[in-house]
Design an enzyme around this catalytic site. Sequence first.
Site, PDB file in Angstrom:
ATOM      1  N   ASP A 114       0.760  -1.374  -0.058  1.00 21.40           N
ATOM      2  CA  ASP A 114      -0.003   0.110  -0.119  1.00 21.40           C
ATOM      3  C   ASP A 114       0.911   1.249   0.042  1.00 21.40           C
ATOM      4  O   ASP A 114       0.226   2.326   0.108  1.00 21.40           O
ATOM      5  CB  ASP A 114      -0.867  -0.123   1.241  1.00 21.40           C
ATOM      6  CG  ASP A 114      -0.181   0.125   2.671  1.00 21.40           C
ATOM      7  OD1 ASP A 114       1.243  -0.202   2.459  1.00 21.40           O
ATOM      8  OD2 ASP A 114      -0.898   0.186   3.620  1.00 21.40           O
ATOM      9  N   HIS A 170      20.116  25.297  -1.877  1.00 19.44           N
ATOM     10  CA  HIS A 170      19.580  26.184  -2.849  1.00 19.44           C
ATOM     11  C   HIS A 170      19.479  27.784  -2.510  1.00 19.44           C
ATOM     12  O   HIS A 170      19.710  28.732  -2.958  1.00 19.44           O
ATOM     13  CB  HIS A 170      18.118  25.825  -3.291  1.00 19.44           C
ATOM     14  CG  HIS A 170      17.733  26.893  -4.542  1.00 19.44           C
ATOM     15  ND1 HIS A 170      18.232  26.917  -5.640  1.00 19.44           N
ATOM     16  CD2 HIS A 170      16.618  27.714  -4.511  1.00 19.44           C
ATOM     17  CE1 HIS A 170      17.756  27.988  -6.529  1.00 19.44           C
ATOM     18  NE2 HIS A 170      16.533  28.163  -5.785  1.00 19.44           N
ATOM     19  N   ASP A 212      22.052  33.218 -14.110  1.00 17.99           N
ATOM     20  CA  ASP A 212      21.290  34.162 -13.768  1.00 17.99           C
ATOM     21  C   ASP A 212      21.696  35.151 -12.866  1.00 17.99           C
ATOM     22  O   ASP A 212      22.653  34.837 -12.236  1.00 17.99           O
ATOM     23  CB  ASP A 212      19.801  33.570 -13.112  1.00 17.99           C
ATOM     24  CG  ASP A 212      19.960  32.442 -12.123  1.00 17.99           C
ATOM     25  OD1 ASP A 212      20.907  33.044 -11.414  1.00 17.99           O
ATOM     26  OD2 ASP A 212      19.489  31.535 -12.244  1.00 17.99           O
ATOM     27  N   LYS A 264      18.242  37.201 -18.105  1.00 17.40           N
ATOM     28  CA  LYS A 264      17.141  36.761 -18.763  1.00 17.40           C
ATOM     29  C   LYS A 264      15.747  37.613 -18.449  1.00 17.40           C
ATOM     30  O   LYS A 264      15.617  38.078 -17.361  1.00 17.40           O
ATOM     31  CB  LYS A 264      16.740  35.423 -18.371  1.00 17.40           C
ATOM     32  CG  LYS A 264      17.622  34.019 -18.541  1.00 17.40           C
ATOM     33  CD  LYS A 264      17.338  33.124 -17.982  1.00 17.40           C
ATOM     34  CE  LYS A 264      17.256  33.050 -16.520  1.00 17.40           C
ATOM     35  NZ  LYS A 264      16.701  31.470 -15.998  1.00 17.40           N
ATOM     36  N   ARG A 272      11.634  38.201 -19.456  1.00 16.74           N
ATOM     37  CA  ARG A 272      10.429  37.765 -20.282  1.00 16.74           C
ATOM     38  C   ARG A 272       9.840  39.084 -20.565  1.00 16.74           C
ATOM     39  O   ARG A 272       9.145  39.837 -19.516  1.00 16.74           O
ATOM     40  CB  ARG A 272       9.697  36.850 -19.394  1.00 16.74           C
ATOM     41  CG  ARG A 272       8.269  36.257 -20.078  1.00 16.74           C
ATOM     42  CD  ARG A 272       7.839  35.416 -19.343  1.00 16.74           C
ATOM     43  NE  ARG A 272       8.401  34.010 -19.099  1.00 16.74           N
ATOM     44  CZ  ARG A 272       8.432  32.863 -19.723  1.00 16.74           C
ATOM     45  NH1 ARG A 272       7.658  33.073 -20.836  1.00 16.74           N
ATOM     46  NH2 ARG A 272       9.295  31.758 -19.618  1.00 16.74           N
ATOM     47  N   ASP A 319      26.207  26.725 -11.257  1.00 14.53           N
ATOM     48  CA  ASP A 319      24.929  26.731 -10.932  1.00 14.53           C
ATOM     49  C   ASP A 319      24.891  25.702  -9.579  1.00 14.53           C
ATOM     50  O   ASP A 319      25.574  24.585  -9.596  1.00 14.53           O
ATOM     51  CB  ASP A 319      23.870  26.691 -11.751  1.00 14.53           C
ATOM     52  CG  ASP A 319      22.535  27.335 -11.373  1.00 14.53           C
ATOM     53  OD1 ASP A 319      22.581  28.037 -10.311  1.00 14.53           O
ATOM     54  OD2 ASP A 319      21.574  27.340 -12.275  1.00 14.53           O
ATOM     55  N   GLY A 353      16.787  23.221 -19.556  1.00 14.41           N
ATOM     56  CA  GLY A 353      16.614  24.580 -20.473  1.00 14.41           C
ATOM     57  C   GLY A 353      17.531  25.815 -20.539  1.00 14.41           C
ATOM     58  O   GLY A 353      17.928  26.228 -21.213  1.00 14.41           O
ATOM     59  N   THR A 354      17.611  26.153 -19.025  1.00 15.09           N
ATOM     60  CA  THR A 354      18.175  27.344 -19.035  1.00 15.09           C
ATOM     61  C   THR A 354      19.597  27.269 -19.369  1.00 15.09           C
ATOM     62  O   THR A 354      20.272  28.128 -20.232  1.00 15.09           O
ATOM     63  CB  THR A 354      18.070  27.813 -17.657  1.00 15.09           C
ATOM     64  OG1 THR A 354      16.779  28.140 -17.071  1.00 15.09           O
ATOM     65  CG2 THR A 354      18.979  28.911 -17.244  1.00 15.09           C
TER      66      THR A 354
END
Length: 314
Positions: free
Chosen positions: A34, A127, A169, A193, A195, A219, A226-227
């Site tokens: 389970d 992070h 970034d 970057k 947008r 990083d 993607g970055t």
Amino acid sequence: MKILSGNGNLTLAKDIAKVLHVNLTEAEIKTFADGEVFVEIHENVRGEDVFVIQSTSKPANDNLMELLIIIDALSRASASRVTAVLPYFGYARQDRKAGPRTPISAKLVANLITTAGADRVLTVDLHAGQIQGFFDIPTDNLYAVKEMENHIRANYPVDSDRVCVVSPDVGGVVRARSLAKRLGNVPLAIVDKRRQRAGVSEVMHIIGEVKDMHCILFDDIVDSGGTLVNAAEKLMEEGARSVAAYVAHGVLSGKAVSRVENSKGLERLVVSDSIEATEAVRNCAKIEQVSINKLLGEAIRRIANEESVSSLFD
């Protein structure tokens, strides 16, 4: 000391045990039909200093529950101290409220680990550094930058004034600057970057001179890839001689591996073994792993001997 591992990164746990010249503590960790996790420690741990090695990577929730139940089992078995060793701390990217009715999941996970009975936490490349403050127990955050530096020096002409460290970034500038300093104050560049509006892809601008440079993207986490792939293509358009990425944690979810493999701009991606490599990662010619087993092994040894670990924070 005793070293015990969950299923989150058994390979790294075995390597750390070899560094410390100890055997992994025998335990049974299984999942019922389970989905419930069951843990039974097969060795006496009463009065022992126990280090539990568990990366809370995919499947994050299963690995987290394993960690919590292992800690609880050790506490109930009268271990004198339980240290949660998290080579990769899952949920770290949820370190603040991103909207008006959103959680701070990193804080919740910290509370769960503490409540389960952990006395100390050891992790790598959080992070966000402020996550250390989410814990009410001693927390040490190590960095894999030295291992990355050694690999860069072995593969790129650092002393030729043709190497440039690039932050993918603006938020990662401090991290990138620390590597640039270690490499002898090599030049630093930033990928900016923007947008322009919803539904329109990001426009990238390179801040700094990268023409004829071996560019090192640096990083802490690579997830979809993607970055990094887009940044590598932009750097090559700006005249970079080559582009490589060095990242502490290779989450590499979804189509990330194929995205890296098919990238025309990214020469190689180097990650640590904080997250156990999948078969796709192992078979990708462009992805390499450097091990942090000695870094974590030395930190564990110093903690067990009540020695300072501050020199490992660099």
